[in-house]
Design a protein around this motif. Structure first.
Motif, PDB file in Angstrom:
ATOM      1  N   GLU A 132     -16.742  64.772  42.438  1.00  0.00           N
ATOM      2  CA  GLU A 132     -16.617  65.194  41.035  1.00  0.00           C
ATOM      3  C   GLU A 132     -17.807  64.694  40.211  1.00  0.00           C
ATOM      4  O   GLU A 132     -18.407  65.453  39.438  1.00  0.00           O
ATOM      5  N   ASP A 133     -18.143  63.436  40.387  1.00  0.00           N
ATOM      6  CA  ASP A 133     -19.199  62.845  39.565  1.00  0.00           C
ATOM      7  C   ASP A 133     -20.575  63.457  39.850  1.00  0.00           C
ATOM      8  O   ASP A 133     -21.461  63.445  39.003  1.00  0.00           O
ATOM      9  N   MET A 134     -20.751  63.996  41.073  1.00  0.00           N
ATOM     10  CA  MET A 134     -22.040  64.618  41.395  1.00  0.00           C
ATOM     11  C   MET A 134     -22.085  66.074  40.959  1.00  0.00           C
ATOM     12  O   MET A 134     -23.113  66.729  41.113  1.00  0.00           O
ATOM     13  N   GLY A 135     -20.977  66.565  40.448  1.00  0.00           N
ATOM     14  CA  GLY A 135     -20.973  67.921  39.904  1.00  0.00           C
ATOM     15  C   GLY A 135     -20.502  68.989  40.869  1.00  0.00           C
ATOM     16  O   GLY A 135     -20.670  70.180  40.622  1.00  0.00           O
ATOM     17  N   PHE A 136     -19.893  68.587  41.994  1.00  0.00           N
ATOM     18  CA  PHE A 136     -19.419  69.585  42.959  1.00  0.00           C
ATOM     19  C   PHE A 136     -18.007  70.075  42.637  1.00  0.00           C
ATOM     20  O   PHE A 136     -17.549  71.078  43.168  1.00  0.00           O
ATOM     21  N   ALA A 137     -17.301  69.297  41.806  1.00  0.00           N
ATOM     22  CA  ALA A 137     -15.943  69.704  41.420  1.00  0.00           C
ATOM     23  C   ALA A 137     -15.668  69.170  40.027  1.00  0.00           C
ATOM     24  O   ALA A 137     -16.329  68.230  39.576  1.00  0.00           O
ATOM     25  N   ALA A 139     -27.558  58.998  38.436  1.00  0.00           N
ATOM     26  CA  ALA A 139     -28.492  59.033  39.561  1.00  0.00           C
ATOM     27  C   ALA A 139     -28.560  60.443  40.150  1.00  0.00           C
ATOM     28  O   ALA A 139     -29.640  60.928  40.510  1.00  0.00           O
ATOM     29  N   ALA A 140     -27.408  61.118  40.230  1.00  0.00           N
ATOM     30  CA  ALA A 140     -27.400  62.469  40.796  1.00  0.00           C
ATOM     31  C   ALA A 140     -28.190  63.421  39.902  1.00  0.00           C
ATOM     32  O   ALA A 140     -29.025  64.207  40.372  1.00  0.00           O
ATOM     33  N   ARG A 141     -27.945  63.293  38.611  1.00  0.00           N
ATOM     34  CA  ARG A 141     -28.644  64.180  37.668  1.00  0.00           C
ATOM     35  C   ARG A 141     -30.165  64.010  37.811  1.00  0.00           C
ATOM     36  O   ARG A 141     -30.922  64.974  37.874  1.00  0.00           O
ATOM     37  N   LYS A 142     -30.558  62.735  37.890  1.00  0.00           N
ATOM     38  CA  LYS A 142     -31.993  62.438  37.971  1.00  0.00           C
ATOM     39  C   LYS A 142     -32.589  62.947  39.291  1.00  0.00           C
ATOM     40  O   LYS A 142     -33.646  63.609  39.299  1.00  0.00           O
ATOM     41  N   ALA A 143     -31.908  62.644  40.385  1.00  0.00           N
ATOM     42  CA  ALA A 143     -32.446  63.036  41.695  1.00  0.00           C
ATOM     43  C   ALA A 143     -32.484  64.566  41.838  1.00  0.00           C
ATOM     44  O   ALA A 143     -33.448  65.129  42.360  1.00  0.00           O
ATOM     45  N   PHE A 144     -31.435  65.234  41.345  1.00  0.00           N
ATOM     46  CA  PHE A 144     -31.400  66.702  41.422  1.00  0.00           C
ATOM     47  C   PHE A 144     -32.518  67.304  40.583  1.00  0.00           C
ATOM     48  O   PHE A 144     -33.146  68.286  40.972  1.00  0.00           O
ATOM     49  N   SER A 145     -32.744  66.690  39.441  1.00  0.00           N
ATOM     50  CA  SER A 145     -33.784  67.220  38.570  1.00  0.00           C
ATOM     51  C   SER A 145     -35.175  67.016  39.188  1.00  0.00           C
ATOM     52  O   SER A 145     -36.039  67.903  39.122  1.00  0.00           O
ATOM     53  N   GLU A 191     -29.715  72.310  42.010  1.00  0.00           N
ATOM     54  CA  GLU A 191     -28.418  72.209  41.353  1.00  0.00           C
ATOM     55  C   GLU A 191     -27.394  71.910  42.451  1.00  0.00           C
ATOM     56  O   GLU A 191     -27.682  72.111  43.633  1.00  0.00           O
ATOM     57  N   PRO A 192     -26.193  71.499  42.069  1.00  0.00           N
ATOM     58  CA  PRO A 192     -25.189  71.202  43.097  1.00  0.00           C
ATOM     59  C   PRO A 192     -25.017  72.326  44.105  1.00  0.00           C
ATOM     60  O   PRO A 192     -24.857  72.079  45.300  1.00  0.00           O
ATOM     61  N   LYS A 193     -25.111  73.587  43.664  1.00  0.00           N
ATOM     62  CA  LYS A 193     -24.869  74.701  44.588  1.00  0.00           C
ATOM     63  C   LYS A 193     -25.953  74.827  45.669  1.00  0.00           C
ATOM     64  O   LYS A 193     -25.752  75.486  46.681  1.00  0.00           O
ATOM     65  N   ASP A 194     -27.087  74.176  45.441  1.00  0.00           N
ATOM     66  CA  ASP A 194     -28.174  74.262  46.413  1.00  0.00           C
ATOM     67  C   ASP A 194     -28.029  73.295  47.578  1.00  0.00           C
ATOM     68  O   ASP A 194     -28.802  73.338  48.533  1.00  0.00           O
ATOM     69  N   LEU A 249     -19.781  73.214  51.328  1.00  0.00           N
ATOM     70  CA  LEU A 249     -20.415  71.919  51.045  1.00  0.00           C
ATOM     71  C   LEU A 249     -20.130  70.944  52.195  1.00  0.00           C
ATOM     72  O   LEU A 249     -19.316  70.031  52.071  1.00  0.00           O
ATOM     73  N   PRO A 250     -20.789  71.141  53.325  1.00  0.00           N
ATOM     74  CA  PRO A 250     -20.538  70.258  54.471  1.00  0.00           C
ATOM     75  C   PRO A 250     -20.801  68.791  54.068  1.00  0.00           C
ATOM     76  O   PRO A 250     -21.887  68.470  53.585  1.00  0.00           O
ATOM     77  N   THR A 251     -19.770  67.968  54.250  1.00  0.00           N
ATOM     78  CA  THR A 251     -19.849  66.600  53.728  1.00  0.00           C
ATOM     79  C   THR A 251     -19.426  65.588  54.790  1.00  0.00           C
ATOM     80  O   THR A 251     -18.457  65.817  55.510  1.00  0.00           O
ATOM     81  N   ASN A 252     -20.137  64.492  54.846  1.00  0.00           N
ATOM     82  CA  ASN A 252     -19.863  63.411  55.810  1.00  0.00           C
ATOM     83  C   ASN A 252     -19.697  63.986  57.209  1.00  0.00           C
ATOM     84  O   ASN A 252     -18.730  63.692  57.898  1.00  0.00           O
ATOM     85  N   THR A 253     -20.686  64.760  57.614  1.00  0.00           N
ATOM     86  CA  THR A 253     -20.575  65.502  58.874  1.00  0.00           C
ATOM     87  C   THR A 253     -20.793  64.633  60.107  1.00  0.00           C
ATOM     88  O   THR A 253     -20.736  65.127  61.225  1.00  0.00           O
ATOM     89  N   MET A 254     -21.067  63.336  59.899  1.00  0.00           N
ATOM     90  CA  MET A 254     -21.184  62.450  61.057  1.00  0.00           C
ATOM     91  C   MET A 254     -20.127  61.347  61.030  1.00  0.00           C
ATOM     92  O   MET A 254     -20.204  60.407  61.796  1.00  0.00           O
ATOM     93  N   GLY A 255     -19.155  61.497  60.122  1.00  0.00           N
ATOM     94  CA  GLY A 255     -18.036  60.546  60.118  1.00  0.00           C
ATOM     95  C   GLY A 255     -17.885  59.711  58.865  1.00  0.00           C
ATOM     96  O   GLY A 255     -16.891  59.000  58.716  1.00  0.00           O
ATOM     97  N   GLY A 256     -18.886  59.771  57.983  1.00  0.00           N
ATOM     98  CA  GLY A 256     -18.756  59.048  56.710  1.00  0.00           C
ATOM     99  C   GLY A 256     -18.569  57.556  56.906  1.00  0.00           C
ATOM    100  O   GLY A 256     -18.693  57.033  58.015  1.00  0.00           O
TER     101      GLY A 256
END
Lengths: 346, 135, 388
Positions: free
Chosen positions: C297-302, C264-270, C275-278, C322-329
C-alpha cells in the motif's frame, strides 16, 4: 502535651494478590494447621516495599492536595527494604517530586518503624523545622517456607502527610508515648533471608507487655481512659493478639471495628497499625478520638492519640479507601505465590 | 551486557522515567513522551517540559512471549501503548493483570514498579507501569 | 553524474551455518559476486558492509577493513553501514553514491548477519536495539511486540481479517521451494500459520521472519568499467533512495503507514522515471506478514487497507500483475537482518537476467526492492532496470 501536628493527607496500599492460609497449610501440613488469619496479601512480581510505599504516598498526596515540592521530610519505616544499603526515601521523593531540600531517611524497628516515622515527622513539624513531611510504614514481609510466620507475613503500606496542627485537617496528633526494652523475640541477622522468632516468647513478654505499657503510659500522661476513645488500633500480627490486648486494656470490640484488618490481609508489619488507622480515617466522624498502638519486635511500642478533624470528609473520596483495596483481591495458589515472591530458582 | 547494566544511564533517565516527563511543543502543540529538546513532529526547539497525566486508556497491547534476555523471568507479560488523558501516547507494561484480563479501552493508572534488575548484585531499575484504575 | 550498474552478484544460502563464521559468510558471497562480475579482486576500490548486530552478537566491529583483508585486498576504502534491518539497503545506497559520484569505478557492497551464534534472548535484545533503548525497549517490548501493535492497529483501522494478512507467509513459502538459497524451502498452509504459537499476540511464529545466517554481495561499477567487460545485458540501478520516519512507533501520526516507505519509493521511482504500474518484479520487506501488506500500500500498489487483495487475487504470483517476493521473501528465503537488503537485489538481478529458474517471471525489465529498518525508522528502495 499540646498537639504536635496534623495529618493532612493519608493513603494506604495493599497489593492485589492474596493467598489463603489453608492453601499454605495444604502444602506444609496437609491442612492440619489452625490458621491465625484467613488470608494474606502477596505482592506482585514487580512490587517491593518501595513501590507499594510509592502507591500509598501518592494517595496521601492526592488527599492532601498540596504541591509535592512543599514536602520537606520523608521518613520510611520498613524491615524489608529492597536494598540492604541504599535508601528507598530518595527514590520515592524523586518519583513524587518532593523538595530536594529534604530530611529523608529509611528507618528500621521491625513492625514499629511506621509509627516512629509518624512521630519523627510530627516532631519536625511541631518544632518548626519543616512545614510538611511524609511518614510511611511499608513492608513486603517474608517468612521461611513452612514457618508459622509464612501464614501471616504480608505486604502493605500506608503513608501520612503531616503538616501544622489544625482542627481543619484530617486528624490532629494530640499525644505520643513510646516504650522500649531489650526483648529479643524476633530478629534477622545480617545477610539472612528469613527472620527467626521465639514462638510463645513473642506473646506475653514481648507483644503484650510493650503494647500495654505504651497504651497505659499514654493514657496516664494524657489523662485519658479507654472509654474516651472511639477507635483503637493495635499492631496486628494475627487476629487474636490485638483482640486480647484490647480486652486486657479494657477496650470493647466495637472500638476495634475499623482498626483490625489482619484477618483479610495478614500482618503487614510496619504498615499494620498504619493501615488500621487509615481505615479508621475512612470511616470516622470529625471529633472522634483514636488510639494507635504499634509493636516492633526487639522490642517496643509507640502509642499515638489522635482527634479526627473536619477535613477528613473532604478528602476521603480523593483516593481509594482501605475497604476498596481490601476488596480488590485475586487469589493465587502456592506455586504462583512462590513465583511472585521470587522463590523459584531459574 | 554493558549497555543494559549502566548505572549512570539509569540515573540520568530517572526523572523522565519515574515521573512521566514529556514534552509539549510550543510551535505545533504536539505533546510527546519522553521529553527531549526537539519536537519529533515539527522540529521546533521550543519544547516545554511537562509532567504528563497519570491516568489513561490502553490503546493497543500485546503479550510478550519471547522476551529480551533481561526480561526472561517475567514472560509472558503485557506491553501496551497507553493513551494518557492529555492525548500523549506512552509505551509501558501493564501490571497487576493476567494477559487475558487486558482489553483495548481499559482505564489504567501509572504506578512505579520494578522493570528489571542489573543482575543479582546490581541496581534495581524502577519505572512507570500502568495498572487498572482502582475505583 | 555517472550511471551505476550491477556487474555481479553472489550469495550464500540462508541457513543455520554452524560451521561458518561471520567473516566466512561475507567472504563467500563477496568472492562469488566478484567472480560473477568477470572482474578481478584487484578492480575493487571500495567496500561497504551492511550489518546490524555484529558488535553485539559477535563482539566484532570494523567489518569493512576485516572483509578487505579476508578477501585479500587490504588497502581499499571500506566501512560498515548500519541502519538496523535496512543496513543492506543503506549500504547499497552508499555504494551507489560512491560510483555515481565518480569517485570509484568499482565497488563491492556486502550484506551479512550471523545470528545463530547467540542465544535467542540475545538476538531478541539485538533486534529491539532498532527502537529507542532508553524509553521503549526499557519496558520489555520486543521488536515483534512493536510489530504486533502495528498489526492490531491495522486490522482495527481497516477491518481486515488476520487470515487475509497471514496468507503472505504461505505465498513466500510457495516460492522458497524453488530457491536453492532459501532457509525454509517447503510449502506451508494457512492453517499451519494460524495454529502456530503466538510470539507476541496476534503475531504467530509462522508469520515472522526466522532467525538465520547469510550474506549476499553485489559488485557495482560505472558504465566505462562495464563496457570493458563486454556483456550484452546490463542491469542499471535506476533509482536509489533512503528515507527515515519519526524514530519511535508511538510518536508517529499513523502507525499503519510507514512514511519512510512512501518517501523512499516516491524518490526512487522518480529517479527511474517509473510509476508503480511499470514494476515487473518486486521484493518487499515482510519481516511480519502484516508489513508485507502495508508495504504494498505504501509503495502505491494498492489503496490503504486493500493490500491483502493483491495477495488474495493472485496478483503477487510470478505470472500475476505484480510478481512479489518470488524467491521466498523474508519469511521463507530468510532474514539475516543486515544482509536482507542485498539478498533482495540479488534476487531481482536473477529475475532480470532470466536466471530465476522455476520462479522466473516472464521477461521482466524493471525490478524494485524495498528494505526496512526498525518498524520503518529507515527504508531503502532500489529500482533496477534491464538495459540491453
Amino acid at each position: 502535651m499540646k498537639p504536635l501536628a496534623s495529618i493532612i493527607g493519608y493513603g494506604a496500599y495493599i497489593p492485589r494478590y492474596r493467598i489463603e492460609a489453608k492453601e499454605i497449610s495444604r502444602v506444609h501440613t496437609g491442612g492440619a494447621e489452625r490458621a491465625p488469619v484467613r488470608q494474606k496479601s502477596v505482592p506482585g512480581p514487580d512490587e517491593d516495599s518501595l513501590t507499594i510505599a510509592y502507591e500509598a504516598a501518592r494517595y496521601a498526596l492526592r488527599r492532601a492536595g498540596i504541591d509535592p515540592s512543599l514536602v520537606e521530610a520523608l521518613y520510611i519505616g520498613s524491615e524489608s527494604p529492597p536494598y540492604a544499603v541504599k535508601p528507598s526515601a530518595t527514590v520515592i521523593a524523586e518519583a513524587l517530586g518532593f523538595s530536594r531540600k529534604l530530611y529523608g531517611i529509611d528507618m528500621e524497628f521491625a513492625c514499629k518503624a511506621g509509627t516512629t516515622a509518624i512521630i519523627s515527622v510530627a516532631a519536625l513539624v511541631s518544632s518548626g523545622v519543616i512545614r510538611y513531611g511524609m511518614a510511611i510504614g511499608t513492608d513486603t514481609a517474608q517468612g521461611r517456607p513452612g514457618d508459622e510466620l509464612e501464614y501471616t507475613a504480608a505486604a502493605g503500606a500506608a503513608a501520612f502527610l503531616i503538616g501544622p496542627s489544625s482542627p481543619e485537617a484530617v486528624a490532629t496528633i494530640d499525644h505520643v508515648y513510646s516504650y522500649v526494652t531489650d526483648t529479643p523475640d524476633f530478629w534477622r541477622r545480617e545477610g539472612e533471608k528469613y527472620p527467626m522468632h521465639t514462638f510463645r516468647f513473642t506473646g506475653e513478654p514481648a507483644y503484650f507487655h510493650h503494647i500495654i505499657s505504651a497504651a497505659r503510659g499514654l493514657m496516664e500522661e494524657a489523662g485519658l481512659k479507654p472509654e474516651d476513645f472511639d477507635h483503637v488500633v493495635f499492631h496486628q500480627p494475627n487476629v487474636k493478639f490485638p483482640q486480647r490486648a484490647g480486652e486486657l486494656l479494657g477496650f470493647k470490640p466495637e472500638q476495634m471495628k475499623y482498626g483490625l484488618l489482619s484477618g483479610e490481609i495478614g500482618n503487614t508489619y510496619a504498615a499494620a497499625s498504619l493501615i488500621g488507622l487509615a481505615n479508621v480515617l475512612d470511616n470516622a466522624k470529625p471529633g472522634e478520638r483514636v488510639l494507635v498502638v504499634s509493636f516492633g519486635s526487639g522490642a517496643g511500642s509507640d502509642a499515638i492519640s489522635l482527634t479526627v478533624g473536619e477535613g477528613v470528609e473532604k478528602v476521603r473520596d480523593k483516593a481509594p479507601t482501605v475497604a476498596k483495596l481490601v476488596a480488590r483481591s485475586k487469589l493465587v495458589d502456592y506455586a504462583l505465590y512462590l513465583r511472585y515472591r521470587g522463590m523459584i530458582l531459574r | 551486557m554493558a549497555y543494559l547494566r549502566s548505572v549512570p544511564r539509569v540515573w540520568r533517565e530517572r526523572e523522565i522515567k519515574y515521573r512521566l516527563i514529556g514534552g509539549a511543543c510550543r510551535s505545533c502543540g504536539r505533546r510527546f513522551y519522553p521529553y527531549r529538546q526537539t519536537c519529533p513532529a515539527c522540529g521546533s526547539e521550543e519544547v516545554e517540559r511537562v509532567k504528563l497525566p497519570e491516568t489513561g486508556t490502553v490503546e493497543v497491547f500485546t503479550v510478550v512471549r519471547s522476551p529480551p534476555s533481561e526480561f526472561a523471568e517475567q514472560a509472558p507479560y503485557v506491553v501496551a501503548l497507553v493513551r494518557l488523558d492529555d492525548g500523549t501516547l506512552v509505551p509501558a507494561q501493564i501490571t497487576d493483570v493476567d494477559p487475558g484480563e487486558v482489553y483495548e479501552g481499559m482505564r489504567v493508572e501509572a504506578a512505579l514498579r520494578r522493570y528489571r534488575t542489573q543482575g543479582e548484585r546490581g541496581i534495581i531499575e524502577y519505572g512507570i507501569k500502568f495498572r487498572p484504575l482502582i475505583q | 553524474m555517472r550511471r551505476v550498474f550491477i556487474a555481479g552478484v553472489g550469495a550464500t544460502r540462508v541457513d543455520e551455518h554452524w560451521d561458518k563464521s561471520l567473516r566466512d559468510l561475507m567472504r563467500e558471497s563477496s568472492l562469488k559476486a566478484i567472480q560473477d562480475s568477470g572482474l578481478s579482486k584487484k578492480d575493487i576500490e571500495a567496500i561497504y558492509v551492511g550489518n546490524m548486530s555484529s558488535g553485539f552478537l559477535q563482539g566484532q566491529e570494523h567489518l569493512g577493513s576485516l572483509l578487505a583483508t579476508w578477501i585479500g585486498v587490504p588497502g581499499v576504502a571500506a566501512a560498515k553501514v548500519e541502519a538496523a534491518c535496512a543496513s543492506g539497503g543503506a549500504a547499497l545506497h552508499q555504494a551507489y553514491l560512491a560510483v555515481r559520484s565518480g569517485v570509484y569505478d568499482c565497488v563491492l557492497v556486502v550484506g551479512v548477519e550471523k545470528m545463530t551464534d547467540a542465544y535467542t534472548g540475545d538476538v531478541t535484545d539485538a533486534l529491539v536495539m532498532a527502537e529507542d533503548q532508553e524509553y521503549v525497549a526499557f519496558t520489555g517490548l520486543s521488536f515483534v511486540a512493536l510489530n504486533a501493535f502495528v498489526y492490531r492497529y491495522y486490522m482495527k483501522k481497516y477491518g481486515v481479517r488476520q487470515e487475509d494478512i497471514a496468507y503472505f507467509a504461505v505465498h513466500d513459502h510457495k516460492y522458497a521451494v524453488n530457491n536453492p538459497l532459501a532457509q525454509y524451502p517447503r510449502p506451508i498452509t494457512l492453517d499451519e500459520v494460524m495454529k502456530s504459537p503466538l510470539v507476541a499476540d496476534p503475531i504467530h511464529l509462522l508469520e515472522s521472519a526466522p532467525i538465520g545466517d547469510g550474506s549476499a554481495a553485489l559488485v557495482l561499477c560505472s558504465e566505462e568499467k562495464l563496457k570493458a567487460l563486454g556483456k550484452d545485458v546490463h542491469l542499471e540501478i535506476a533509482g536509489s533512495a533512503v528515507a527515515t520516519d519519526v524514530f519511535s512507533l508511538h510518536e508517529r501520526a499513523d502507525p499503519t503507514t510507514l512514511l519512510a516507505t512512501v518517501k523512499a519509493a516516491r524518490k526512487a521511482f522518480s529517479m527511474a522515471s517509473i510509476e508503480p504500474k511499470d514494476v515487473d518484479v518486486l521484493e518487499v520487506h515482510d519481516a511480519f506478514t502484516v508489513l508485507g501488506v502495508i508495504h504494498l500500500e505504501d509503495m502505491g500498489f494498492a489503496k490503504k487497507g486493500e493490500g491483502w487483495r493483491l495477495l488474495k487475487e493472485g496478483q503477487l504470483e510470478k505470472d500475476g500483475d505484480l510478481p512479489t517476493n518470488t524467491m521466498g521473501g523474508l519469511k521463507a528465503r530468510g532474514h539475516p537482518v543486515g544482509a536482507t537488503g542485498i539478498y533482495q537485489v540479488y534476487e531481482i538481478t536473477l529475475q532480470l537476467r532470466g536466471e530465476a529458474g522455476k520462479n522466473q517471471v516472464p521477461d521482466p525489465e524493471v525490478g524494485v526492492a524495498q528494505n526496512v529498518g526498525g518498524v520503518g525508522g529507515t527504508v531503502a528502495v532500489h529500482v533496477v532496470r534491464r538495459v540491453r
